[in-house]
Design a protein around this motif. Structure first.
Motif, short mmCIF file in Angstrom:
data_model
loop_
_atom_site.label_atom_id
_atom_site.label_comp_id
_atom_site.label_asym_id
_atom_site.label_seq_id
_atom_site.Cartn_x
_atom_site.Cartn_y
_atom_site.Cartn_z
N SER A 129 23.17 3.78 15.33
CA SER A 129 22.25 2.67 15.08
C SER A 129 20.86 3.17 14.72
O SER A 129 20.21 2.61 13.84
CB SER A 129 22.20 1.74 16.29
N LYS A 130 20.41 4.23 15.36
CA LYS A 130 19.08 4.77 15.06
C LYS A 130 19.02 5.26 13.62
O LYS A 130 18.06 4.98 12.90
CB LYS A 130 18.75 5.92 16.02
N GLU A 131 20.05 5.97 13.18
CA GLU A 131 20.06 6.51 11.82
C GLU A 131 20.05 5.39 10.79
O GLU A 131 19.32 5.45 9.80
CB GLU A 131 21.28 7.42 11.62
N LEU A 132 20.87 4.37 11.00
CA LEU A 132 20.88 3.24 10.07
C LEU A 132 19.55 2.50 10.06
O LEU A 132 19.05 2.08 9.02
CB LEU A 132 22.00 2.26 10.41
N PHE A 133 18.97 2.33 11.24
CA PHE A 133 17.71 1.61 11.34
C PHE A 133 16.58 2.36 10.62
O PHE A 133 15.75 1.74 9.95
CB PHE A 133 17.35 1.40 12.81
N LEU A 134 16.57 3.66 10.73
CA LEU A 134 15.49 4.46 10.14
C LEU A 134 15.74 4.86 8.69
O LEU A 134 14.81 5.27 8.00
CB LEU A 134 15.25 5.72 10.99
N ASP A 135 16.97 4.74 8.21
CA ASP A 135 17.31 5.17 6.85
C ASP A 135 16.76 4.20 5.81
O ASP A 135 17.12 3.04 5.79
CB ASP A 135 18.83 5.28 6.69
N ASN A 136 15.90 4.70 4.95
CA ASN A 136 15.39 3.88 3.85
C ASN A 136 15.85 4.40 2.51
O ASN A 136 15.42 3.91 1.47
CB ASN A 136 13.86 3.81 3.91
N SER A 137 16.73 5.40 2.51
CA SER A 137 17.25 5.91 1.25
C SER A 137 18.42 5.08 0.75
O SER A 137 18.56 4.85 -0.45
CB SER A 137 17.66 7.38 1.38
N LEU A 138 19.25 4.60 1.67
CA LEU A 138 20.41 3.79 1.29
C LEU A 138 20.22 2.32 1.66
O LEU A 138 20.86 1.45 1.09
CB LEU A 138 21.68 4.32 1.97
N PHE A 139 19.36 2.05 2.63
CA PHE A 139 19.14 0.70 3.12
C PHE A 139 17.67 0.32 2.94
O PHE A 139 16.80 1.17 2.92
CB PHE A 139 19.48 0.61 4.61
N LYS A 148 18.74 -5.08 7.82
CA LYS A 148 18.76 -4.14 6.71
C LYS A 148 19.90 -4.48 5.76
O LYS A 148 20.90 -5.06 6.15
CB LYS A 148 18.89 -2.70 7.22
N ARG A 149 19.70 -4.08 4.51
CA ARG A 149 20.68 -4.34 3.45
C ARG A 149 20.81 -3.06 2.64
O ARG A 149 19.82 -2.36 2.39
CB ARG A 149 20.18 -5.47 2.57
N LEU A 150 22.03 -2.77 2.25
CA LEU A 150 22.21 -1.66 1.32
C LEU A 150 21.36 -1.90 0.09
O LEU A 150 21.15 -3.05 -0.32
CB LEU A 150 23.68 -1.54 0.89
N GLN A 151 20.85 -0.82 -0.50
CA GLN A 151 20.11 -0.96 -1.75
C GLN A 151 20.97 -1.76 -2.73
O GLN A 151 22.21 -1.70 -2.69
CB GLN A 151 19.77 0.41 -2.33
N ASP A 152 20.33 -2.52 -3.60
CA ASP A 152 21.05 -3.46 -4.47
C ASP A 152 22.20 -2.83 -5.25
O ASP A 152 23.28 -3.40 -5.33
CB ASP A 152 20.08 -4.15 -5.43
N ASN A 153 22.00 -1.66 -5.81
CA ASN A 153 23.08 -1.03 -6.59
C ASN A 153 24.27 -0.68 -5.71
O ASN A 153 25.42 -0.74 -6.15
CB ASN A 153 22.56 0.21 -7.32
#
Length: 105
Positions: A2-12, A88-93
């Motif tokens: 959960s921490k990794e997903l929350f902090l990830d701004n490269s894919l989300f 959070k949402r995956l980047q549009d592409n």
């Protein structure tokens, strides 16, 4: 994770206030004043709404033992889930490629 997903701004990316939820959005719940983001609880927006137009969220819970769909408002009934820390949402592409084809009708 959960921490990794929350902090990830490269894919989300964070969903901004006022944006409508999309299938596949991940909502992060936790206790108030949570200091350790590894303890965030992940939920997945199903794309469906309750009769009151609140989102239905898929998640795995020890409270009911297994994978369940709860309406958004039910999370506030439990101390461990009472605060929404972000959406959070995956980047549009990536969202169009990875989320939409995997949803079953």
């Amino acid at each position: 994770y959960s921490k990794e997903l929350f902090l990830d701004n490269s894919l989300f990316r964070f969903v901004e206030q006022g944006e409508r939820l999309m299938e596949g959005d991940v909502l992060f719940f936790g206790a108030k004043n949570l200091q350790d983001f590894r303890r965030l609880h992940l939920t997945y927006f199903t794309g469906d709404y309750t009769e009151q137009q609140l989102p239905n969220l898929l998640h795995c819970t020890v409270i009911e033992g297994g994978v369940r769909i709860w309406p958004f408002e039910k999370f506030s009934e439990y101390t461990r889930y009472e605060e929404l820390y972000g959406i959070k949402r995956l980047q549009d592409n990536l969202h169009q490629t990875l989320v939409i084809p995997t949803l079953y009708i």
